[in-house]
Every structure is written in structure tokens, then in C-alpha cells.
Motif scaffolding. Sequence first.
Motif, PDB file in Angstrom:
ATOM      1  N   LYS A  63       0.840  -1.198   0.000  1.00 27.60           N
ATOM      2  CA  LYS A  63       0.000   0.000   0.000  1.00 27.60           C
ATOM      3  C   LYS A  63       0.877   1.251   0.000  1.00 27.60           C
ATOM      4  N   ALA A  64       0.297   2.332  -0.513  1.00 26.56           N
ATOM      5  CA  ALA A  64       0.931   3.644  -0.465  1.00 26.56           C
ATOM      6  C   ALA A  64      -0.077   4.620   0.133  1.00 26.56           C
ATOM      7  N   VAL A  65       0.435   5.603   0.838  1.00 26.38           N
ATOM      8  CA  VAL A  65      -0.407   6.675   1.372  1.00 26.38           C
ATOM      9  C   VAL A  65      -0.118   7.912   0.529  1.00 26.38           C
ATOM     10  N   ILE A  66      -1.121   8.337  -0.235  1.00 28.35           N
ATOM     11  CA  ILE A  66      -1.012   9.545  -1.048  1.00 28.35           C
ATOM     12  C   ILE A  66      -1.790  10.626  -0.305  1.00 28.35           C
ATOM     13  N   THR A  67      -1.067  11.649   0.125  1.00 24.72           N
ATOM     14  CA  THR A  67      -1.671  12.729   0.904  1.00 24.72           C
ATOM     15  C   THR A  67      -1.823  13.947   0.015  1.00 24.72           C
ATOM     16  N   VAL A  68      -3.077  14.410  -0.124  1.00 23.45           N
ATOM     17  CA  VAL A  68      -3.379  15.562  -0.966  1.00 23.45           C
ATOM     18  C   VAL A  68      -3.937  16.660  -0.071  1.00 23.45           C
ATOM     19  N   ASP A  69      -3.227  17.770  -0.023  1.00 19.69           N
ATOM     20  CA  ASP A  69      -3.644  18.913   0.792  1.00 19.69           C
ATOM     21  C   ASP A  69      -3.976  18.499   2.222  1.00 19.69           C
ATOM     22  N   VAL A  71      -4.897  15.524   3.391  1.00 18.32           N
ATOM     23  CA  VAL A  71      -5.857  14.421   3.546  1.00 18.32           C
ATOM     24  C   VAL A  71      -5.231  13.141   2.991  1.00 18.32           C
ATOM     25  N   ASP A  72      -5.139  12.099   3.855  1.00 19.81           N
ATOM     26  CA  ASP A  72      -4.529  10.823   3.472  1.00 19.81           C
ATOM     27  C   ASP A  72      -5.491   9.951   2.679  1.00 19.81           C
ATOM     28  N   HIS A  73      -4.936   9.287   1.659  1.00 13.24           N
ATOM     29  CA  HIS A  73      -5.679   8.321   0.849  1.00 13.24           C
ATOM     30  C   HIS A  73      -4.798   7.082   0.727  1.00 13.24           C
ATOM     31  N   VAL A  74      -5.225   5.968   1.314  1.00  8.38           N
ATOM     32  CA  VAL A  74      -4.469   4.723   1.258  1.00  8.38           C
ATOM     33  C   VAL A  74      -4.910   3.967   0.010  1.00  8.38           C
ATOM     34  N   VAL A  75      -3.938   3.670  -0.859  1.00  8.99           N
ATOM     35  CA  VAL A  75      -4.251   3.018  -2.131  1.00  8.99           C
ATOM     36  C   VAL A  75      -3.358   1.793  -2.303  1.00  8.99           C
ATOM     37  N   PRO A  76      -3.845   0.783  -3.014  1.00 10.50           N
ATOM     38  CA  PRO A  76      -3.026  -0.419  -3.237  1.00 10.50           C
ATOM     39  C   PRO A  76      -1.920  -0.152  -4.250  1.00 10.50           C
ATOM     40  N   VAL A  77      -0.828  -0.868  -4.093  1.00  7.83           N
ATOM     41  CA  VAL A  77       0.251  -0.874  -5.084  1.00  7.83           C
ATOM     42  C   VAL A  77       0.104  -2.183  -5.850  1.00  7.83           C
ATOM     43  N   GLU A  78      -0.158  -2.079  -7.137  1.00  2.00           N
ATOM     44  CA  GLU A  78      -0.358  -3.246  -7.986  1.00  2.00           C
ATOM     45  C   GLU A  78       0.596  -3.173  -9.162  1.00  2.00           C
ATOM     46  N   ASN A  79       1.313  -4.253  -9.396  1.00  2.00           N
ATOM     47  CA  ASN A  79       2.306  -4.286 -10.470  1.00  2.00           C
ATOM     48  C   ASN A  79       3.294  -3.128 -10.362  1.00  2.00           C
ATOM     49  N   GLY A  80       3.613  -2.751  -9.142  1.00  2.00           N
ATOM     50  CA  GLY A  80       4.611  -1.723  -8.907  1.00  2.00           C
ATOM     51  C   GLY A  80       4.116  -0.292  -8.976  1.00  2.00           C
ATOM     52  N   THR A  81       2.809  -0.094  -9.148  1.00  2.00           N
ATOM     53  CA  THR A  81       2.274   1.256  -9.324  1.00  2.00           C
ATOM     54  C   THR A  81       1.066   1.494  -8.426  1.00  2.00           C
ATOM     55  N   ALA A  82       1.010   2.698  -7.850  1.00  2.00           N
ATOM     56  CA  ALA A  82      -0.158   3.143  -7.085  1.00  2.00           C
ATOM     57  C   ALA A  82      -0.755   4.344  -7.811  1.00  2.00           C
ATOM     58  N   THR A  83      -2.080   4.404  -7.858  1.00  2.00           N
ATOM     59  CA  THR A  83      -2.750   5.502  -8.556  1.00  2.00           C
ATOM     60  C   THR A  83      -3.900   6.015  -7.701  1.00  2.00           C
ATOM     61  N   TYR A  84      -4.000   7.342  -7.619  1.00  2.00           N
ATOM     62  CA  TYR A  84      -5.137   7.960  -6.935  1.00  2.00           C
ATOM     63  C   TYR A  84      -5.675   9.082  -7.816  1.00  2.00           C
ATOM     64  N   LYS A  93      -3.131  26.271  -5.651  1.00  2.00           N
ATOM     65  CA  LYS A  93      -1.982  25.397  -5.443  1.00  2.00           C
ATOM     66  C   LYS A  93      -2.378  24.236  -4.543  1.00  2.00           C
ATOM     67  N   HIS A  94      -1.863  23.058  -4.860  1.00  2.00           N
ATOM     68  CA  HIS A  94      -2.159  21.846  -4.108  1.00  2.00           C
ATOM     69  C   HIS A  94      -0.860  21.103  -3.833  1.00  2.00           C
ATOM     70  N   ASN A  95      -0.816  20.401  -2.706  1.00  2.00           N
ATOM     71  CA  ASN A  95       0.375  19.656  -2.305  1.00  2.00           C
ATOM     72  C   ASN A  95       0.086  18.167  -2.248  1.00  2.00           C
ATOM     73  N   VAL A  96       1.072  17.378  -2.706  1.00  2.00           N
ATOM     74  CA  VAL A  96       0.967  15.921  -2.681  1.00  2.00           C
ATOM     75  C   VAL A  96       2.233  15.368  -2.032  1.00  2.00           C
ATOM     76  N   THR A  97       2.039  14.481  -1.054  1.00  2.00           N
ATOM     77  CA  THR A  97       3.151  13.716  -0.503  1.00  2.00           C
ATOM     78  C   THR A  97       2.797  12.241  -0.641  1.00  2.00           C
ATOM     79  N   VAL A  98       3.835  11.411  -0.768  1.00  2.00           N
ATOM     80  CA  VAL A  98       3.613   9.976  -0.965  1.00  2.00           C
ATOM     81  C   VAL A  98       4.533   9.196  -0.047  1.00  2.00           C
TER      82      VAL A  98
END
Length: 168
Positions: A63-69, A71-84, A93-98
Motif C-alpha cells: 500500500k501507499a499513502v497519497i496525501t493531498v492537501d 488528507v490521506d488516501h491509502v491506495v493499493p500498489v499493484e504491479n509496482g504502481t499506485a494511482t489515486y 496550489k495543491h500539495n501531494v506527498t507519498v
Amino acid sequence: SDLPAGEHNITVATGDENYTAKDNTTEFDIPKATPVLDVNVTGDVPGEDVVVTVDVAPNATGKAVITVDGVDHVVPVENGTATYTIPNVEPGKHNVTVEYLGDDNYEGATANPEEFEIDKFSTQIKDVDVALNPDNSAVVTVKMNVTDADGNITIKVKGQEVTEPVKD
């Protein structure tokens, strides 16, 4: 070979009709790899979706935690990639941390913060209607291409400016 991270044993055996049989077993450890996260943010149209894609490693899971502004979003990592997908993004302006949380073969990792900006909504003046009153005052009605705009509108007549709030 593609051995997973962790402890493994290898046994080497020799011997045939001319040599004495011998074998040796050795234990070894394959450490977890540390991935370098590649974050890509696509989309810049106000009110539309923006997609955050994180490439971890070709066979990464977990899993990866993609945080947008904030707010955390936990998403699966499948085949090496996570998408939100960030729905209906507002201008500004918006901020993203992973943060990748790791799996059996990869350590957890954190990407450098990303910032992206969404342009303001495009507005257009569709029509201007001027109605003169008997006392020579005027009512000016401005119609725009959007119905949910807010803020102010400024009308200039002979060097005089009148600023009014946008209504309906």
C-alpha cells in the motif's frame, strides 16, 4: 535468480564414482531493497480530475499513502504502481506527498513533496444589457458563461468605476 528478500539456504553437493560425496550448506540473507519513488501528477483543468501516479518498483505490492492537501488516501500498489484520482479539483496550489509502506521485498520509502497548480476557471462575458431609467441612471446587467461565480465585477463608465458583487 529472483529470490525474495529474507533468509535463504544454499546447499552444494559434490561426488561421483571417483570422488567422495561432500555437501555444504550456507545460510545467506537478501535484504529488502529501498525503492526510489517516481511521482507523476497529471491534469490541470479546474473542476476536472487530477491523477497522481506513483511508480515504486516493477514487482512491488502493498500500500501507499497519497496525501493531498493534508488528507490521506491509502491506495493499493499493484504491479509496482499506485494511482489515486483527485476528483473535481478546485483552482489554486495543491500539495501531494507519498509514502510507500513497503512489502516483503521492499522497504518503505517517502517521495519528495510535489506541488501542482490548477488554473482559475475561465470566464467570459456573454452579454451586457444597459437599461436607462427616466432619471438618466442606468441598470447594467452582465451575463457570464458560468452560473456559480462569486466575487466582484467592476464596470467603468466615463472614467468612473462601480464595483458590485456578482449575483446569480
